[in-house]
Design an enzyme around this catalytic site. Sequence first.
Site, PDB file in Angstrom:
ATOM      1  N   GLU A 175       1.874  -8.191  -3.047  1.00  0.00           N
ATOM      2  CA  GLU A 175       2.521  -6.985  -3.565  1.00  0.00           C
ATOM      3  C   GLU A 175       3.808  -6.611  -2.822  1.00  0.00           C
ATOM      4  O   GLU A 175       3.876  -5.561  -2.165  1.00  0.00           O
ATOM      5  CB  GLU A 175       1.549  -5.801  -3.536  1.00  0.00           C
ATOM      6  CG  GLU A 175       0.286  -6.034  -4.341  1.00  0.00           C
ATOM      7  CD  GLU A 175      -0.567  -4.768  -4.482  1.00  0.00           C
ATOM      8  OE1 GLU A 175      -0.249  -3.757  -3.842  1.00  0.00           O
ATOM      9  OE2 GLU A 175      -1.536  -4.793  -5.248  1.00  0.00           O
ATOM     10  N   GLU A 365      -6.748  -9.116  -7.386  1.00  0.00           N
ATOM     11  CA  GLU A 365      -7.406  -7.847  -7.043  1.00  0.00           C
ATOM     12  C   GLU A 365      -7.635  -7.043  -8.307  1.00  0.00           C
ATOM     13  O   GLU A 365      -6.726  -6.922  -9.139  1.00  0.00           O
ATOM     14  CB  GLU A 365      -6.544  -6.953  -6.129  1.00  0.00           C
ATOM     15  CG  GLU A 365      -6.385  -7.431  -4.719  1.00  0.00           C
ATOM     16  CD  GLU A 365      -5.509  -6.495  -3.882  1.00  0.00           C
ATOM     17  OE1 GLU A 365      -5.387  -5.295  -4.226  1.00  0.00           O
ATOM     18  OE2 GLU A 365      -4.933  -6.983  -2.895  1.00  0.00           O
TER      19      GLU A 365
HETATM   20  C1  FCB Z   1      -3.573  -2.873  -3.391  1.00  0.00           C
HETATM   21  C2  FCB Z   1      -3.565  -3.526  -2.031  1.00  0.00           C
HETATM   22  C3  FCB Z   1      -4.903  -3.571  -1.360  1.00  0.00           C
HETATM   23  C4  FCB Z   1      -5.720  -2.302  -1.608  1.00  0.00           C
HETATM   24  C5  FCB Z   1      -5.733  -1.954  -3.071  1.00  0.00           C
HETATM   25  C6  FCB Z   1      -6.537  -0.722  -3.404  1.00  0.00           C
HETATM   26  O1  FCB Z   1      -2.322  -2.328  -3.635  1.00  0.00           O
HETATM   27  O2  FCB Z   1      -3.087  -4.838  -2.130  1.00  0.00           O
HETATM   28  O3  FCB Z   1      -4.725  -3.831  -0.006  1.00  0.00           O
HETATM   29  O4  FCB Z   1      -5.256  -1.283  -0.820  1.00  0.00           O
HETATM   30  O5  FCB Z   1      -4.432  -1.789  -3.541  1.00  0.00           O
END
Ligand code: FCB
Length: 463
Positions: A175, A365
């Site tokens: 990110e 994620e």
């Molecule tokens: C993302 C991050 C991760 C976590 C989630 C909730 O932006 O990559 O580390 O904090 O959000």
Amino acid sequence: MTVDNPDYRDSGLRFPDEFVLGSATAAYQIEGAVDEDGRGASIWDTFSHTPGAVQNGDTGDVADDHYHRLESDLDLIASLGLDAYRFSIAWPRIQPTGRGPANPAGLAFYKRLVDGLLQRGVTPVATLYHWDLPQALEDEGGWRNRQTAYAFADYARIVGGALGDRVAVWTTLNEPWCSAFLGHGSGEHAPGWQDNAEALTAAHHLNLAHGLGVSALREVISATAQISVTHNLHVIRGDAESVRRIEAVGNRIFTGPMLHGAYPADLLADTLPLTDWSFVKPGDLELIHQPIDVLGINYYNTTLVGPAAGAASRASAFPGTDDIPRLDQPGPFTEMDWNIEPSGLLQLLAATHAEFPDLPLMITESGAAFDDVATVDDHGVSRVHDADRVDYLRRHFTAAHRALQAGIDLRGYFVWSLMDNFEWAYGYSKRFGIVRVDYETQERTLKDSALWYRELIAERRIP
Ligand code: FCB
């Protein structure tokens, strides 16, 4: 078996055997042991110790104490049956000042982690940079300084050389939008700058770091290992012009140079009042535009915008777009106040696949924070009945399955997160884990969502 529910609450859907079912964490969020075995300070150590920066004054000093509990956490991972585990490597453990020779003790920790995964039949997926820049590099200008991109490539070469025969997938950056814009625009994240021009400079240097990092990795890792980058691509809904502007500075500022080899012309035009982009040097785009094997996507929620109102430009997480109103969206919401919208995941996967049809995708994620309640059952066993998280996962795995049905080359899904952890500016107040962590005792308890996921993995079918 139920399918095609408009609310994405399907069950019984089967995932192919090769679809990777994993879970993810990041170093600073779980490891603790911040000054052990030669680890240097990172910008998150500095930031979390800055009064007022993190909720409740929480820091990652101890976090989940994962550094000291590696073996039992590996057993926990194995007990869930995860196909793969996505973790990040702390740059300041490997190079305490961000430069120079590797710290053997730092490398040894990640060797133990990777070997421990392999011994348990779990595929290691490693992220090189999940936001914990060595503080010494920040002192030289951090991501605002072009040299940091070259330092990152050296770091990538060291780690790739040490672990490149054992890690299946390497991710350069997690990110970069957050590093650039939460770190330098809104200032919610380390290093806490609030300056749109610096934020855009940082974005370019992160892009450069990615490209140089890919090239460095290719020199040292095994031919079968894959290289990726993970983006939190934003799903923006609303009027076309606002969507275009936010997607430009939120998404295409990264995917443009990395995957098309150019910054989008509309982005350059939109941001001209903020910067002349003179930090882009001749040859940079060729360095950035390196082939990758898989694109990681992090997805949590959607954003709804309205037509621009024409106000002045403040430093923000989307530089130059604070004249565009963000509108309320229908719930339900997670504890982060993020809307739960599985159709957004399918929309994002479809749009990304349409733009990059030859690039395999991976959900690196997706998950949800809820205010979990720990109970003890009649047999004295700890339980967390997190029905809302199970529901979130069911709906988003349904969206992933629909993407597969639609012919999208989606390779896997990593649940965020394996266990409750330090949620950046929110500290320990938000629990994303499928495993509960009691921060007093460091006891781990499988929540109902972990039991549900364990069944999904074992059966390869949504329970
Ligand atoms: C993302 C991050 C991760 C976590 C989630 C909730 O932006 O990559 O580390 O904090 O959000």
